[in-house]
Structures are given as structure tokens and as C-alpha cells.
Design an enzyme around this catalytic site. Structure first.
Site, mmCIF file in Angstrom:
data_model
loop_
_atom_site.group_PDB
_atom_site.id
_atom_site.type_symbol
_atom_site.label_atom_id
_atom_site.label_comp_id
_atom_site.label_asym_id
_atom_site.label_seq_id
_atom_site.Cartn_x
_atom_site.Cartn_y
_atom_site.Cartn_z
ATOM 1 N N ASP A 46 0.843 -1.196 0.000
ATOM 2 C CA ASP A 46 0.000 0.000 0.000
ATOM 3 C C ASP A 46 0.876 1.242 0.000
ATOM 4 O OD1 ASP A 46 -2.968 1.059 0.717
ATOM 5 O OD2 ASP A 46 -1.478 2.245 1.798
ATOM 6 N N LYS A 76 -2.877 5.983 -4.221
ATOM 7 C CA LYS A 76 -3.996 6.873 -3.901
ATOM 8 C C LYS A 76 -3.809 8.242 -4.548
ATOM 9 C CE LYS A 76 -3.870 4.703 0.640
ATOM 10 N NZ LYS A 76 -2.427 4.350 0.581
ATOM 11 N N HIS A 109 -7.797 9.554 -1.798
ATOM 12 C CA HIS A 109 -7.157 9.478 -0.488
ATOM 13 C C HIS A 109 -8.013 10.089 0.626
ATOM 14 C CE1 HIS A 109 -2.831 9.120 1.270
ATOM 15 N NE2 HIS A 109 -3.730 8.788 2.161
#
Length: 277
Positions: A46, A76, A109
Site C-alpha cells: 500500500d 492513492k 485518499h
């Protein structure tokens, strides 16, 4: 190697339930840390443009010797690029920095409620998804009222909602909303930046199982269905965080941990957070 369970997202994509987070890992440390995590067994990474380490994540995946398809990578959309065309350009920039042909998952995000219209941002995300260059799209830090707007005004249900969640912020109502609408919940800051590790309830349960408080907390997340990605630059800690499949918590133990909820955040409130870098 331990097999990490996967969760099938609402569009059929399989996501490993345990991953490795890169938030606050410095650029100079990211490649080495991600390579180590992949060696330990993690297959879900991530990152985010906001973290400033996408380039190093891409380098690590290539350096690992693993095929691109073996590693699930999330990034993101940064907060300064919510306008439709800006979002498309930001996605392209993320792919260029990672040197990937596609992302497995791309998220908004933050909703930024006072900055712009996240519904328009989501329409750009839908275009990205339809292009095939993101296998799935979702959101991060969205509250039920944010999600309702997307559900009412757009065509694509987010695959995931990545939110702050840990024993001191269990997010039961938000997680239930996600589940009701087929949205998987991902938990960031899963150990509350270490705050829960000295909690007497968690340490007592950890002692009973011969495990560490971090392992017990991560196991609590996994058993309640969260997708979780702890972060560390220390290999020994990565190995500890990965070793969470050889035991189960009892229902009473899960309940004891859940009752620790204080609605206490370690990060910003999504309804008030409007920061743009």
C-alpha cells in the site's frame, strides 16, 4: 510460505487480506523495506502519491524478482488533484513513477469536504477503472454520508473504503455501512501507532496465546474481516506482523478487544480534514 487469505472485492478482484504499508517510510528506506517485506511473504503493498515513495515501491517490486501479477499494489490520489482532469493526470503520474502498466487498486485518499466535489473526482476514477489501467477503484477516509452521495449519484460502487481503525476506534457503524453496500473495509493505523500495545486487555490475551500484542491486534482485525497492512522498516517486526495465521482468537476475546473502543483517533477527522500539499 504461509498462504495469506484473500477477500473477493465487489468487482471480482481478489485482494490479499494482509499487506505491507509504506506510510512515513522515507524514500531512501522504501526500496529496501519493500523488498524485505516481499521476501518475508507479503504480496500486497500500500502506497500513495502523498507518501512520496511510489517510485521506490515500483523499484522494489522489480528488484524482488516476482512477476508483477504476483504483487497487489495500491496507490492513492493526492489531495491537490481532485478536479477531473487533474485526477486523470495524477493517475498517469503514479503509473509513470511506479513504472507499471496498471495498478491493482487506486483510491481517492481523502474526501476533502470543503475543497471540491468528490463526486466529480469519483467520475474520473470511474473512467480510470473503465480504461483497465486500474483493476479496482475505491476510496479512503470516506464516512457514510460521503459514500451515500457516490451511491446515489454515480454508477460504480467503491470496492474498498480504507479508514482509520483499531481497538480504540473500532468504526463498527462505518464498517457495517461498508458491508451492507458490498464495500470491503481496509484498516490503516491498525495498532493506533502503537498506542494499543500496552493495553492490559490486549497484553493479557497475548500472554494467553504466547503471542505479541501486535500479533493479537492484527489477528483481531483479520478475524473481523478487515484488510490490514502494518508498517515497519525492521525485518524482525515484518516477520512478527506476518506470523498471524497460526492461532485464532475466541469470540469472547474478540469481544473484549472490541469493547476497548473509545472513538479515539490518531489521525485527522475526515469531516474536518481539508489539507492540500
Amino acid at each position: 510460505m504461509t498462504s495469506v487469505p484473500t477477500i473477493r472485492l465487489n468487482n471480482g478482484v481478489e485482494i490479499p487480506q494482509l499487506g505491507f504499508g509504506t506510510y512515513q517510510i522515507k524514500q531512501d528506506d522504501t526500496k529496501e523495506a519493500v523488498v524485505a517485506a516481499l521476501e518475508v511473504g507479503f504480496r500486497h503493498i500500500d502506497t500513495a502519491e502523498m507518501y512520496g515513495n511510489e517510485k521506490q515501491v515500483g523499484q522494489a517490486v522489480r528488484a524482488s524478482g516476482l512477476d508483477r501479477g504476483e504483487v497487489f499494489v495500491t496507490s492513492k490520489l493526492n489531495n491537490g488533484f481532485h478536479a477531473h482532469d487533474d485526477a486523470l493526470k495524477a493517475f498517469n503520474r503514479s503509473l509513470e513513477d511506479l513504472e507499471f502498466d496498471y495498478l491493482d487498486l487506486f483510491l481517492i485518499h481523502w474526501p476533502l469536504p470543503d475543497v471540491g466535489d468528490f463526486v466529480e473526482t469519483w467520475r474520473a476514477m470511474e473512467e480510470i477503472y473503465r480504461s483497465g489501467r486500474a483493476k479496482a477503484v475505491g476510496v479512503s477516509n470516506f464516512q457514510p454520508h460521503h459514500l451515500r452521495r457516490l451511491l446515489e449519484e454515480t454508477e460504480t460502487v467503491p470496492t474498498v473504503n480504507q479508514i482509520e481503525a483499531h481497538p480504540y476506534l473500532t468504526q463498527d457503524e462505518l464498517r457495517a455501512f461498508d458491508a451492507e453496500h458490498g464495500i470491503a473495509t481496509e484498516a490503516w493505523s491498525p495498532i493506533a501507532q502503537g498506542k494499543v500495545l500496552d493495553d492490559p486487555t490486549i497484553t493479557r490475551i497475548a500472554g494467553r496465546h504466547g503471542r505479541t500484542p501486535a500479533q493479537v491486534t492484527l489477528r483481531w482485525h483479520l478475524q473481523r474481516g478487515d484488510i490490514v497492512f502494518p508498517k515497519s522498516v525492521k525485518r524482525s517486526r515484518m516477520e512478527e506482523n506476518f506470523d498471524v495465521f497460526g492461532f485464532d482468537l475466541g469470540e469472547d476475546e474478540i469481544d473484549q478487544i472490541s469493547r476497548l473502543n473509545r472513538d479515539e483517533r490518531v489521525g485527522p477527522d475526515p469531516d474536518r480534514f481539508n489539507w492540500i500539499p
